[in-house]
Write a protein that holds these residues in place. Structure first.
Motif, short mmCIF file in Angstrom:
data_model
loop_
_atom_site.label_atom_id
_atom_site.label_comp_id
_atom_site.label_asym_id
_atom_site.label_seq_id
_atom_site.Cartn_x
_atom_site.Cartn_y
_atom_site.Cartn_z
N LEU A 35 14.36 9.03 -12.23
CA LEU A 35 13.09 9.63 -11.48
C LEU A 35 13.07 9.44 -10.09
CD1 LEU A 35 10.20 8.14 -13.89
CD2 LEU A 35 11.18 10.64 -13.61
N GLY A 36 14.50 9.27 -9.61
CA GLY A 36 14.65 9.24 -8.28
C GLY A 36 14.26 8.10 -7.54
N VAL A 37 14.34 6.92 -8.02
CA VAL A 37 13.99 5.77 -7.19
C VAL A 37 15.21 4.75 -7.24
CG1 VAL A 37 13.07 3.55 -7.31
CG2 VAL A 37 11.68 5.54 -8.02
N ASN A 38 15.59 4.53 -5.96
CA ASN A 38 16.94 3.84 -5.84
C ASN A 38 16.67 2.28 -6.14
OD1 ASN A 38 19.14 2.56 -4.78
ND2 ASN A 38 19.16 3.65 -2.89
N THR B 18 15.95 5.17 -12.08
CA THR B 18 16.88 5.92 -11.41
C THR B 18 16.59 7.26 -11.70
OG1 THR B 18 18.23 4.03 -11.87
CG2 THR B 18 19.26 5.83 -10.91
N ALA C 128 8.81 -0.50 -12.96
CA ALA C 128 8.30 -1.27 -14.47
C ALA C 128 8.95 -0.49 -15.64
CB ALA C 128 6.97 -1.60 -14.48
N LEU C 129 9.33 0.66 -15.50
CA LEU C 129 9.84 1.41 -16.66
C LEU C 129 11.51 0.89 -17.04
CD1 LEU C 129 8.78 4.92 -15.89
CD2 LEU C 129 7.79 3.35 -17.36
N HIS D 34 3.07 1.43 -3.65
CA HIS D 34 2.57 0.59 -4.75
C HIS D 34 3.21 1.64 -6.21
CE1 HIS D 34 -0.43 3.80 -5.30
NE2 HIS D 34 -0.53 3.75 -4.10
N HIS D 35 3.19 3.13 -6.00
CA HIS D 35 3.51 3.83 -6.99
C HIS D 35 5.10 3.70 -7.47
CE1 HIS D 35 3.95 5.75 -3.10
NE2 HIS D 35 5.10 6.48 -3.57
N TYR D 36 5.85 3.06 -6.28
CA TYR D 36 7.22 2.91 -6.90
C TYR D 36 7.28 1.63 -7.77
CZ TYR D 36 9.48 5.96 -3.60
OH TYR D 36 9.84 7.06 -2.90
N ASP E 204 5.18 1.15 -10.22
CA ASP E 204 4.91 1.60 -11.44
C ASP E 204 6.22 2.14 -12.14
OD1 ASP E 204 2.35 1.40 -10.90
OD2 ASP E 204 1.91 3.32 -10.23
N VAL E 205 7.02 2.70 -11.38
CA VAL E 205 8.38 3.52 -11.83
C VAL E 205 9.40 2.20 -12.31
CG1 VAL E 205 10.13 5.09 -11.61
CG2 VAL E 205 7.92 5.58 -10.67
N TYR F 138 0.86 -1.35 0.13
CA TYR F 138 -0.09 0.01 0.10
C TYR F 138 0.72 1.39 -0.05
CZ TYR F 138 -3.34 3.35 1.64
OH TYR F 138 -4.14 4.77 1.66
N ARG G 175 -1.75 0.23 -8.41
CA ARG G 175 -3.00 0.29 -7.64
C ARG G 175 -4.07 -0.35 -7.99
NH1 ARG G 175 -2.13 5.66 -8.74
NH2 ARG G 175 -3.86 6.64 -10.37
N ASN H 67 18.07 10.41 -3.60
CA ASN H 67 17.72 10.27 -4.79
C ASN H 67 16.47 11.08 -5.46
OD1 ASN H 67 19.00 7.79 -5.99
ND2 ASN H 67 18.51 7.13 -4.03
N LEU H 68 15.46 11.37 -4.68
CA LEU H 68 14.37 12.24 -5.26
C LEU H 68 14.70 13.54 -5.36
CD1 LEU H 68 11.19 10.95 -3.25
CD2 LEU H 68 11.66 10.86 -5.77
N ALA I 188 16.61 13.76 -8.57
CA ALA I 188 15.70 13.69 -9.69
C ALA I 188 15.11 15.07 -9.96
CB ALA I 188 14.54 12.46 -9.26
N TYR J 63 -1.25 0.83 -13.68
CA TYR J 63 -0.58 1.33 -12.36
C TYR J 63 -0.92 0.14 -11.55
CZ TYR J 63 -0.62 6.02 -14.04
OH TYR J 63 -0.15 7.24 -14.72
#
Lengths: 333, 252
Positions: free
Chosen positions: A231-234, A229, A222-223, A215-217, A219-220, A212, A281, B70-71, B74, A279
């Motif tokens: 988009l700021g996701v480790n 990286t 999956a890109l 969940h949005h991470y 989505d990213v 919960y 979610r 990281n964020l 970005a 998405y």
């Protein structure tokens, strides 16, 4: 004339499909799942209601837990590895679990193994599994960048390898010890242990909260790694956490009902098609609902229509296997 | 300002980049040129933390980028790589929406939606807004990806061959858009370019690379000379004056 009718049906379906928002579809799936569950609980009651409800209730909980585990594990795994064809089971996660269990019996001996507190046993098994899988699959996914087909191949080889080692150990076991092991390995949808159900519910609640929150991470993720990286996701930290979650889920479901290879693949790909959104979610609940409908509905069919001539897992694996081959042939990965 | 210190990258024992000390200006357009395999894309990957260097460090305003959040990072720098393969069925609007992810974390607010619309119309993608990425032509897809990184609204924008797959009209439009972003919004746009004339016409500065090293970092006027270009590309090249601009006619 019939061609015209078919065409008009086709057009109305496509028109309808466009109008259905992902939330609508989710609601529809939830209603279907609820109906299936009600039918499952109430059809053909011959013994007293009290007995039937407890008996079927326990089975239902097992179904729900397994549906959650397998669909979520597969979905996360596919988002993580950016493909729609390999699953944790194909990569040999559940043979690894069997190997862990076998070596535990082998090392401890059946006396100690059965004497172990079942919660403690579960914790030991899952921790060994998580540690082993983390190293193996992180090495595969973070350090090396293999292409999809090589990954499938490695997965299949690993699966067979783990399986053969377990088989070797089983042969070297004492017959009494082997029967203890067999008891815990040949779990089925009908005979899940109550303690295990409790452990699973606790573990799944924790995982549910994680899903919960994050969940949005997914989505990213999956890109793909570079995009995530950017988009700021480790990415590597997220991969590590996801692999732990996936392994726990697979460990849970394998402990509950034994290995199921193609079910996750089937359910998640059906969810991609019917969900109408990328998405997570929507994708996560949709794949869980699909899994529930398939498992519970399949069992109803099997029990009341086919009269238990065969096992549910065999049918599901058959359909899933055919689906897998179709996916590979269509190359729509 | 983004700086690199002794940046090196090795694959096995093969040097890809060796001891790169470089600083990227904090506004304006910079182009990186050089022959195939010079290490241009690798440099971009290292500077944008997509890959870890074998040795050396990259700093943003004095701080190592590997130590920054990281964020936050970005929101400061964005990169678009040469090849972007996406498995999910995304529409153009969805893709551009991901560019705002560092800000909205999965819940786009009104401001994010405005930025998305702005980026989409800037790259003339309005009519494809709801089309799936997989159903677009190569050039349209490339523009959608550029819209995505533009929507990210970063101070630094790194684009690896942004003109890939674009026709003449859209190539010029994209370059003008990037030029405008640098002039009006004080962004620093860093491009890996193959077309040297595009690079010369729109850049403030050109970095030339060869065999994993920086060989020149100059203004286009200083770089566009027969001997310098011939040396970079290992072939005889002639620079001519066309309508007051220095052009290299390498086609013949």
């Amino acid at each position: 004339m019939p061609k015209k009718i078919i065409m008009s049906i086709y057009y109305s379906i496509t028109a309808l499909r466009k109008r259905l928002t992902p939330a609508c579809r989710l609601l529809l799936a939830a209603v279907c799942a609820l109906l299936v569950v009600i039918v499952f609980m109430s059809i053909n009651v011959k013994a007293s209601w009290e007995f039937t409800l407890t008996f079927r209730g326990k089975k239902l909980i097992t179904f729900l837990l397994v549906a959650f585990c397998i669909s979520t594990a597969t979905l996360l795994f596919q988002s993580l590895s950016n493909n729609r064809i390999i699953t944790p089971a194909i990569m040999g996660f559940d043979s690894l679990y069997i190997l862990v269990q076998t070596s535990l019996v082998y090392v401890l001996g059946s006396m100690q193994y059965t004497a172990l507190n079942s919660y403690l046993k579960w914790v030991i098994e899952i921790s060994i599994l998580v540690i082993a899988a983390s190293y193996l699959f992180q090495w595969l996914f973070i350090k090396k960048h293999y292409n999809l087909y090589l990954l499938i191949l490695i997965g299949v080889v690993c699966g067979v390898f783990f399986h053969s080692i377990s088989a070797l150990m089983m042969r070297m076991l004492d017959p009494t010890e082997f029967s203890v092991l067999q008891d815990s390995l040949f779990a089925s949808f009908n005979a899940a242990q109550s303690e295990l159900l409790i452990v699973s519910i606790v573990a799944l609640s924790a995982i549910g909260i994680f899903l919960y929150r994050y969940h949005h991470y997914f989505d990213v993720l999956a890109l793909g790694k570079p995009m995530a990286t950017n988009l700021g996701v480790n990415h590597s930290a997220m991969t590590r956490v996801c692999i732990i979650v996936i392994t726990t889920l697979i460990g849970l479901s394998t402990a509950l009902v034994g290995p199921v290879t193609f079910f996750g693949l089937l359910v998640v790909n059906v969810a991609y098609i019917v969900c109408g959104s990328h998405y997570h979610r929507y994708l996560i609940p949709m794949s869980i609902l699909c899994a529930i409908i398939l498992l519970v509905g399949g069992d109803v069919l099997l029990q009341h229509v086919l009269g238990y001539d065969t096992k549910l897992s065999i049918i599901i694996e058959f359909i899933g296997g055919v689906f897998f081959i179709c996916l590979i042939l269509r190359k729509k990965i | 300002m983004i700086q690199t210190r002794n940046l090196s990258l090795y694959y096995a024992k093969n040097p890809i980049l060796t001891d790169i000390d470089l600083s990227f200006r904090s506004s304006g357009v910079t182009s990186i040129i050089g022959p195939n395999g010079a290490g241009k894309s690798s440099l971009l990957s290292l500077v944008c933390r997509l890959q870890a260097p074998t040795s050396g460090d990259v700093t943003l305003n004095g701080e190592s980028i590997h130590k920054l959040d990281n964020l936050q990072l970005a929101k400061k720098l964005a990169i678009l790589r040469q090849e972007n393969h996406i498995v999910s069925r995304l529409s153009v609007a969805d893709l551009v929406c991901f560019g705002r992810f560092p800000y909205h974390q999965g819940r786009p607010a009104k401001e994010d939606l405005e930025q998305i619309d702005w980026a989409i119309s800037l790259l003339e993608l309005n009519e494809f807004k709801n089309r799936y990425i997989s159903e677009l032509s190569g050039g349209q897809r490339q523009r959608a990806f550029i819209a995505m990184v533009l929507a990210q609204q970063t101070d630094y924008l790194f684009l690896d061959e942004p003109l890939n797959n674009l026709d003449m009209k859209h190539s010029v439009n994209v370059m003008k858009t990037l030029r405008k972003a640098a002039d009006e919004m004080q962004k620093s746009v860093v491009l890996v370019m193959h077309d040297i004339n595009f690079a010369a016409s729109y850049s403030d500065e050109i970095i030339a690379m060869k065999a994993g090293q920086i060989v020149h970092q100059k203004s286009p006027e200083d770089l566009m000379h027969d001997d310098i270009l011939s040396d970079i590309y290992d072939m005889p090249l002639k620079v001519e004056n066309v309508q007051g601009k220095r052009m290299c006619l390498y086609y013949l």
